[in-house]
Design a protein around this motif. Structure first.
Motif, PDB file in Angstrom:
ATOM      1  N   LEU A 100     125.130 116.907 -43.876  1.00 15.22           N
ATOM      2  CA  LEU A 100     125.950 115.756 -44.257  1.00 15.22           C
ATOM      3  C   LEU A 100     125.588 115.257 -45.649  1.00 15.22           C
ATOM      4  O   LEU A 100     126.469 114.905 -46.449  1.00 15.22           O
ATOM      5  CB  LEU A 100     125.774 114.632 -43.232  1.00 15.22           C
ATOM      6  CG  LEU A 100     126.338 114.885 -41.827  1.00 15.22           C
ATOM      7  CD1 LEU A 100     125.970 113.734 -40.894  1.00 15.22           C
ATOM      8  CD2 LEU A 100     127.853 115.044 -41.871  1.00 15.22           C
ATOM      9  N   LYS A 101     124.274 115.237 -45.944  1.00 15.45           N
ATOM     10  CA  LYS A 101     123.838 114.818 -47.284  1.00 15.45           C
ATOM     11  C   LYS A 101     124.369 115.780 -48.338  1.00 15.45           C
ATOM     12  O   LYS A 101     124.733 115.371 -49.457  1.00 15.45           O
ATOM     13  CB  LYS A 101     122.313 114.757 -47.346  1.00 15.45           C
ATOM     14  CG  LYS A 101     121.691 113.620 -46.532  1.00 15.45           C
ATOM     15  CD  LYS A 101     120.182 113.619 -46.659  1.00 15.45           C
ATOM     16  CE  LYS A 101     119.542 112.516 -45.826  1.00 15.45           C
ATOM     17  NZ  LYS A 101     119.935 111.160 -46.264  1.00 15.45           N
ATOM     18  N   MET A 102     124.415 117.076 -47.995  1.00 21.97           N
ATOM     19  CA  MET A 102     124.926 118.068 -48.935  1.00 21.97           C
ATOM     20  C   MET A 102     126.394 117.791 -49.265  1.00 21.97           C
ATOM     21  O   MET A 102     126.816 117.853 -50.434  1.00 21.97           O
ATOM     22  CB  MET A 102     124.790 119.469 -48.338  1.00 21.97           C
ATOM     23  CG  MET A 102     125.381 120.576 -49.208  1.00 21.97           C
ATOM     24  SD  MET A 102     125.168 122.218 -48.459  1.00 21.97           S
ATOM     25  CE  MET A 102     126.227 122.062 -47.029  1.00 21.97           C
ATOM     26  N   ILE A 103     127.188 117.464 -48.237  1.00 24.42           N
ATOM     27  CA  ILE A 103     128.603 117.175 -48.478  1.00 24.42           C
ATOM     28  C   ILE A 103     128.752 115.932 -49.342  1.00 24.42           C
ATOM     29  O   ILE A 103     129.580 115.888 -50.266  1.00 24.42           O
ATOM     30  CB  ILE A 103     129.347 117.007 -47.138  1.00 24.42           C
ATOM     31  CG1 ILE A 103     129.332 118.323 -46.351  1.00 24.42           C
ATOM     32  CG2 ILE A 103     130.787 116.553 -47.380  1.00 24.42           C
ATOM     33  CD1 ILE A 103     129.935 118.211 -44.956  1.00 24.42           C
ATOM     34  N   VAL A 104     127.933 114.912 -49.074  1.00 23.93           N
ATOM     35  CA  VAL A 104     128.011 113.666 -49.847  1.00 23.93           C
ATOM     36  C   VAL A 104     127.558 113.889 -51.288  1.00 23.93           C
ATOM     37  O   VAL A 104     128.255 113.508 -52.242  1.00 23.93           O
ATOM     38  CB  VAL A 104     127.167 112.563 -49.177  1.00 23.93           C
ATOM     39  CG1 VAL A 104     127.081 111.329 -50.085  1.00 23.93           C
ATOM     40  CG2 VAL A 104     127.749 112.187 -47.822  1.00 23.93           C
ATOM     41  N   ASN A 105     126.389 114.545 -51.448  1.00 21.92           N
ATOM     42  CA  ASN A 105     125.777 114.656 -52.782  1.00 21.92           C
ATOM     43  C   ASN A 105     126.409 115.732 -53.658  1.00 21.92           C
ATOM     44  O   ASN A 105     126.459 115.577 -54.877  1.00 21.92           O
ATOM     45  CB  ASN A 105     124.279 114.939 -52.649  1.00 21.92           C
ATOM     46  CG  ASN A 105     123.540 113.792 -51.979  1.00 21.92           C
ATOM     47  OD1 ASN A 105     123.963 112.639 -52.059  1.00 21.92           O
ATOM     48  ND2 ASN A 105     122.446 114.098 -51.300  1.00 21.92           N
ATOM     49  N   TYR A 106     126.857 116.822 -53.038  1.00 19.20           N
ATOM     50  CA  TYR A 106     127.350 117.954 -53.827  1.00 19.20           C
ATOM     51  C   TYR A 106     128.863 118.099 -53.836  1.00 19.20           C
ATOM     52  O   TYR A 106     129.393 118.953 -54.545  1.00 19.20           O
ATOM     53  CB  TYR A 106     126.718 119.254 -53.336  1.00 19.20           C
ATOM     54  CG  TYR A 106     125.233 119.324 -53.572  1.00 19.20           C
ATOM     55  CD1 TYR A 106     124.717 119.624 -54.836  1.00 19.20           C
ATOM     56  CD2 TYR A 106     124.332 119.055 -52.556  1.00 19.20           C
ATOM     57  CE1 TYR A 106     123.353 119.675 -55.069  1.00 19.20           C
ATOM     58  CE2 TYR A 106     122.964 119.100 -52.771  1.00 19.20           C
ATOM     59  CZ  TYR A 106     122.483 119.411 -54.030  1.00 19.20           C
ATOM     60  OH  TYR A 106     121.118 119.451 -54.245  1.00 19.20           O
TER      61      TYR A 106
END
Length: 916
Positions: A226-232
C-alpha cells in the motif's frame, strides 16, 4: 471434419482458457460439452483478452452472467465485435449470436474460432491454429445437427468455479509475489529490534507458530504494498499534474485511507501475536471489522478504476509514459498499476482463511479456540459483505443497462428499475393475454416486484437483441401462479412451447398464460416467480418491508452485516428492527458465554517430599508443593523443569517429571454414532496404507491379515462397502482425513443403516469405545465385541460384530470386486420411500454434474436464499460440498442432502464435518 471440436478443445487448453482436465477433454466427451462451456460467451471474451489484452472492454461483457440470456447474448456480441475490429476477421466468417447461444450452428462457431486461431496476432504467440492447414476440410458427417435440441433440453450451465480458476491465476501470482511469505524478511518486534524471544527459531516452530508468522509477515508485506502505491504512484502522478482530483478518486479510491488503517492494524496485530498483554489477537480483528468496510466500495469500483487507467493511457501519451516510469521505479516494471490495484481486494478476502488455518492448528481445549472463532466469524461476515457489495453493484449496472435497452419504457417520476428489486430471471416465453387470446413472443424480465414483458427489436445479426420495446408489466404482488393448465399439457403433442402456466390476478380480473419450450424451463420460471414473491412478501413475516439501507447496517437479531448495497434486508414497521430474511420472526440471542478454561490436571507418579527425601527444591524463594503418589495436581504455570500447581488449597512448585497428564475421557453419548447418506459418491482414491498414527500402537501391517481390517478408508467409502452387506457386517479402518487421520474407526451396518464409531485410546488405560471397558489392542477390542453386544457402550445398538466384511463375500474375488465397485461408485438411488429419502439425502443416478464430493457440511445458522442459484438452509441441514472455488467470495457450491437442490450457500453459515 468430425473431430474439429476436439482440436478446438486442445487449442483452448493451449491458450490456457480451459484446464487440461476439462470434461470436454474426456474420452467420452461430446461436442455439446464444449458448446455448453462456451454458450454464455464468458470464456470467449476472456480468450480474446488473453490473446490481445483489453480487446474486449470489461464494461462491454459480464464476467458472471448468472444464467441470464440477456447477459449471455451481450457477451457473445462483444466477442464477435472484437473479432471483427481487433483481430480483423471478415464478418462473413463470424457466426451469429444464436448460433452459439441456442447452438443452432455450432459448425459455424468452430469455423469462427478456427479463423481466430490462424490470425497473425495468435500465430505470433506460437500457438498453432486448428485444423492444421494441410488437413482435409471436407465434411464427412454431421455431428452437430442435434445440438440445438440438446440445448433446449439442457439450460446454460453454471461455470462459475471454472471462471474463478481462469481469472484468479494471474492475480494470484501477483499477490503471492508481493504479499506472500516468499518475500523473506526478518520478523521484528514493534520496537524495531529483532524478536528472538517472541518468535521461536524455525527448527522449534510449531504449525501454529508458522500460522501466526504468516499472518504477521504477510500483513507487513501488504502494508508495504500500500505504501508503494501511495509513494510511487499517487504522489508522483499528482505532483506531475497529469491526473486531476477526479482521476485520482476514480483510480485510487480509498487506497490512502487503507494505508493509514492497515499501518495501525499491523502494529496492533504484531503486538497481540508477539507481545500479548491487554490486547489479544481476536480483539484486533473484531475491532477493525468496521474499519475494513471501506473494501466494499473499493472492490466494487475496481473495474471502473482499471478501465479509467486504460482510457487515460490511450488518450494521453504523457500519462502513459509517467505511469510506466512509476511502474519501473516501484517494482522494476514487473507489475502494471492496474494489476497492483487487485492486491487490496485479494488481501481483505484472505483474513478468514488465515484465521481458519490458525484455528485448525490451535489446541481444541485451549480457550483461544473460543476467542479465535469469534474473530473468524467476524472476518467471514466481512468477506461475505464485501463480495455481496461487489455483486450488488454489478447487478445495479445490469439493471441500468436493461432499462436503457427498453427504449420506450416510461417509469414513474423519481423511479428506476432498481426500485423493483433484483433481477431473478430473464428469457423468452410466449404469452397469451386473455383479453384477445392471441399468442405473442415476448422477452421477459422478472424482478422481485414486477414482471416486464417486452418485444425484441432486431437491429442486425451482431446486435440482435440489443434493444427491446416495452409491452406490458405485471405487479407480482397482485398476481398468483396457477399451474392447473399443466394437466392439459400432457394431452398435447410433444412440441415446443407447449408447457404452460398462468399468472392470475388475485381478483380474477386478468389472466396471462405463459408458454415455455420445455417442462424444465417452465419449472425454473415458476421457481423464480415464487422466490420473487417470497422476497417481497416473506412467509415468516409478511408485514416486513424489503428495504434498501444507504449505510452499512447490522442485523438487529443475529448481529451480522446486512449484505450488499440495495434491498439488503427487511424492516419491521412495528419496532423498526432491521433484519436478514432468515432472521424474520426470531428474537435476539444473547452472546454465547465464555467457556470455562479447561483445567490442566495431572496425576503424581511418585511421592514428592523435597529435601527430606533427598529431592530437589524449586529455589528462587518459590514454595514447594508436596504430594503423595497418585494425587491429582492442577497445573497453573510451567517454567522449564518446574511447574506450579494446586492441590486442594495448597499452591506451590514441583519437578514436572513427577507427574503425568490425566486425560479427560468423557462418557460416550449417542452423538458419536452417525448414519450414512446412502447416495454419497466416493472421493478420490485414498493414499496407500500406512501405519496407524496417534496413540495407536498396532501397525496396519500387523492387522492386514484380519478379515475385518480395510486399511485407510474414509467413512463414505466404508459405508458404500457395507450398505449391500447383511446387517451386523462390519469393518475396521484407518480414518482417511481430518484431525483423526490414521486413527482407527469401526463401521457397522445396523438396521439397514451404516454407523461409524471412533475407537479411542487412552495412554493409561488402552483402547475403548466407551470409557466403561478398555482393551490393550484393537484386535482384543474387536474380539470382545464379536462375542458381546455393543449395547453396553451404545444402548441403541443391540448387536455384536457378527460378519467381518471380507467373510461375507463368497470368495476373495468378490471382495476385490466389492472394493473396485465402491471406488467407482457415484450417487446411487438406493432409497425407495419418502422417509428414507428425507434422511439419506438426494436420489441421484449420476454424480452431481460429474463432480466428486469434496466433503460434507452441516448448517449452523439459518439462511434464506434470495436468488434461485442459492440454497436455503436451516440449522442442522446437511450438505454435500462440491466446490470451494468461490471461497474468496464467501460461497461454496453444493447439494442439499434432503431436498437435492444444487446451488450456492455462504460457507460462513456451515461447519465442515470432520472425518469422524
Amino acid at each position: 471434419m468430425a473431430d474439429e471440436w476436439r482440436q478446438c478443445v486442445d487449442w483452448l487448453i493451449e491458450c490456457r482458457i480451459l484446464p487440461v482436465d476439462h470434461k470436454a477433454k474426456q474420452d467420452d466427451a461430446q461436442a455439446f460439452d464444449l458448446a455448453q462451456t462456451l454458450r454464455d460467451g464468458v470464456l470467449l471474451c476472456h480468450l480474446l483478452n488473453s490473446l490481445k489484452p483489453y480487446s474486449v472492454d470489461s464494461k462491454d461483457f459480464s464476467p458472471r452472467p448468472q444464467l441470464s440470456q440477456f447477459l449471455c447474448l451481450k457477451n457473445i456480441r462483444a466477442f464477435l465485435s472484437a473479432c471483427e475490429k481487433m483481430f480483423r476477421i471478415d464478418s462473413r466468417d463470424l457466426f451469429e449470436p444464436l448460433d452459439l447461444f441456442e447452438v443452432k450452428n455450432f459448425r459455424k462457431v468452430l469455423h469462427t474460432l478456427s479463423k481466430l486461431s490462424k490470425t497473425d496476432i495468435v500465430q505470433k504467440k506460437g500457438i498453432r491454429g486448428f485444423p492444421p492447414n494441410d488437413q482435409n476440410d471436407e465434411v464427412e458427417e454431421d455431428i452437430y445437427g442435434n445440438l440445438s435440441n440438446m440445448a433446449i433440453d439442457h439450460g446454460i450451465e453454471d461455470n462459475e468455479e471454472l471462471y474463478d480458476s481462469v481469472y484468479q491465476e494471474g492475480d494470484d501470482e501477483i499477490y503471492e509475489d508481493i504479499v506472500s511469505m516468499k518475500r523473506k524478511r526478518r520478523t521484528t518486534h514493534p520496537s524495531g529490534s529483532s524478536s528472538r524471544l517472541s518468535v521461536p527459531g524455525e527448527a522449534s516452530m510449531t504449525k501454529r507458530d508458522y500460522c501466526i508468522k504468516e499472518m504477521v509477515d504477510t500483513e507487513r508485506n501488504y502494508v508495504d504494498a500500500l505504501k508503494m502505491i501511495v509513494n510511487y504512484f499517487i504522489q508522483p502522478l499528482m505532483a506531475s499534474s497529469l491526473l486531476s482530483q477526479t482521476d485520482k478518486d476514480i483510480i485510487f479510491s480509498s487506497v490512502e485511507r487503507m494505508e493509514e488503517v492497515h499501518s495501525v492494524f499491523f502494529h496492533e496485530l504484531e503486538k497481540a501475536c508477539y507481545s500479548p498483554g491487554k490486547t489479544r489477537l481476536h480483539e484486533v480483528f473484531i475491532k477493525y471489522k468496521s474499519k475494513f468496510l471501506l473494501y466494499g466500495d473499493y472492490c466494487s469500483n475496481l473495474p471502473r478504476a482499471q478501465e479509467h487507467i486504460e482510457e487515460l493511457i490511450k488518450k494521453n501519451e504523457q500519462v502513459r509514459d509517467k505511469i510506466e516510469e512509476c511502474e519501473r521505479t516501484a517494482n522494476e516494471g514487473r507489475f502494471r498499476l492496474r494489476d497492483l490495484l487487485h492486491v487490496p481486494m485479494q488481501r481483505v478476502l484472505k483474513y478468514h482463511l488465515l484465521l481458519r488455518e490458525l484455528i485448525k492448528n490451535t489446541d481444541r481445549d485451549s480457550e483461544d479456540q473460543f476467542y479465535l472463532q469469534q474473530a473468524l466469524e467476524s472476518m467471514q461476515d466481512l468477506s461475505l459483505y464485501v463480495n455481496e457489495v461487489k455483486r450488488d453493484n454489478e447487478a445495479l449496472a445490469l439493471i441500468e443497462e436493461i432499462q436503457r435497452s427498453i427504449v420506450d419504457l416510461q417509469m414513474p417520476a423519481n423511479t428506476s428499475l432498481r426500485d423493483y428489486g433484483k433481477l431473478q430471471k430473464d428469457g423468452e416465453l410466449k404469452v397469451r393475454s386473455h383479453i384477445d387470446n392471441r399468442v405473442r413472443q415476448r422477452y421477459i424480465f422478472l424482478f422481485d416486484k414486477v414482471m416486464l414483458m417486452a418485444k425484441t427489436r432486431i437491429v442486425n445479426k451482431l446486435l440482435w437483441g440489443d434493444t427491446y420495446s416495452f409491452k406490458e408489466a405485471i405487479v407480482l404482488s397482485e398476481y398468483k401462479v396457477d399451474t392447473s393448465s399443466a394437466i392439459r399439457d400432457g394431452q398435447r403433442r410433444p412440441e415446443k412451447w407447449n408447457c404452460t402456466f398462468q399468472m392470475v390476478k388475485q381478483d380474477n380480473s386478468m389472466t396471462y398464460t405463459l408458454l415455455s419450450k420445455t417442462e424444465e424451463i417452465k419449472q425454473k420460471w415458476i421457481e423464480a416467480i415464487h422466490l420473487a414473491l417470497d422476497n417481497t412478501q416473506p412467509t415468516a413475516g409478511r408485514d416486513h418491508i424489503m428495504t434498501t439501507f444507504n449505510e452499512p447496517k447490522v442485523c438487529d437479531i443475529c448481529g451480522k452485516l446486512l449484505r450488499g448495497v440495495f434491498f439488503q434486508g427487511y424492516k419491521n414497521p412495528k419496532n423498526g428492527q432491521c433484519v436478514h430474511k432468515e432472521c424474520i420472526g426470531k428474537t435476539k440471542q444473547e452472546a454465547p458465554p465464555k467457556p470455562p478454561k479447561p483445567e490442566d490436571k495431572h496425576k503424581s507418579t511418585v511421592r514428592y517430599s523435597g529435601a527430606a527425601a533427598g529431592q530437589p527444591l524449586p529455589g528462587g524463594g518459590r514454595r514447594p508443593l508436596y504430594f503423595r503418589e497418585g494425587e491429582i495436581i492442577t497445573v497453573v504455570k510451567k517454567d522449564g523443569d518446574w511447574w506450579e500447581g494446586r492441590k486442594g488449597g495448597d499452591l506451590g512448585w514441583f519437578p514436572f517429571q513427577y507427574v503425568e497428564a490425566l486425560k479427560n475421557t468423557p462418557k460416550r453419548q449417542g452423538s458419536y454414532l452417525d448414519w450414512k447418506i446412502k447416495s454419497r459418491r466416493s472421493p478420490a482414491p485414498s493414499p496407500p496404507l500406512c501405519k496407524l498414527q496417534g496413540y495407536v500402537n498396532v501397525p496396519s501391517s500387523d492387522m492386514a491379515h484380519f478379515d475385518w481390517f480395510a486399511g485407510r478408508l474414509d467413512r463414505s467409502k466404508a459405508g458404500q462397502m457395507l450398505e449391500h452387506l447383511p446387517n451386523s457386517s462390519f469393518l475396521v479402518r484407518e480414518s482417511a482425513t481430518g484431525p483423526r487421520a490414521g486413527d482407527p474407526a469401526l463401521s457397522i451396518k445396523y438396521n439397514d443403516t451404516v454407523r461409524h464409531i471412533k475407537i479411542e485410546h487412552d495412554k493409561s488405560n488402552g483402547y475403548y469405545l466407551s470409557d466403561t471397558r478398555y482393551f490393550h489392542t484393537v484386535p482384543e477390542l474387536i474380539e470382545y465385541y464379536q462375542n458381546h453386544s455393543l449395547s453396553d457402550s451404545f444402548p441403541e445398538v443391540t448387536t455384536g460384530l457378527k460378519y467381518p466384511y471380507k467373510t461375507v463375500a463368497s470368495s476373495p474375488t468378490d471382495v476385490d470386486e466389492l472394493e473396485d465397485r465402491v471406488s467407482a461408485l457415484s450417487f446411487t438411488q438406493s432409497a425407495h420411500n419418502g422417509n428414507i429419502a428425507a434422511r439419506t439425502g438426494p436420489k441421484q443416478e449420476q454424480p452431481v454434474n460429474g463432480v466428486r464430493i469434496l466433503s460434507y457440511a452441516q448448517a449452523v445458522y439459518d439462511y434464506a436464499a434470495t436468488a434461485t442459484s442459492q440454497i436455503s438452509l436451516k440449522a442442522g441441514d446437511r450438505l454435500a460440498v462440491l466446490s470451494k472455488t468461490g471461497s474468496d467470495k464467501g460461497w461454496w457450491k453444493g447439494q442439499h442432502c434432503s431436498t437435492g437442490k444444487l446451488g450456492y450457500f455462504p460457507f460462513a453459515y456451515v461447519k465442515e464435518e470432520e472425518e469422524e
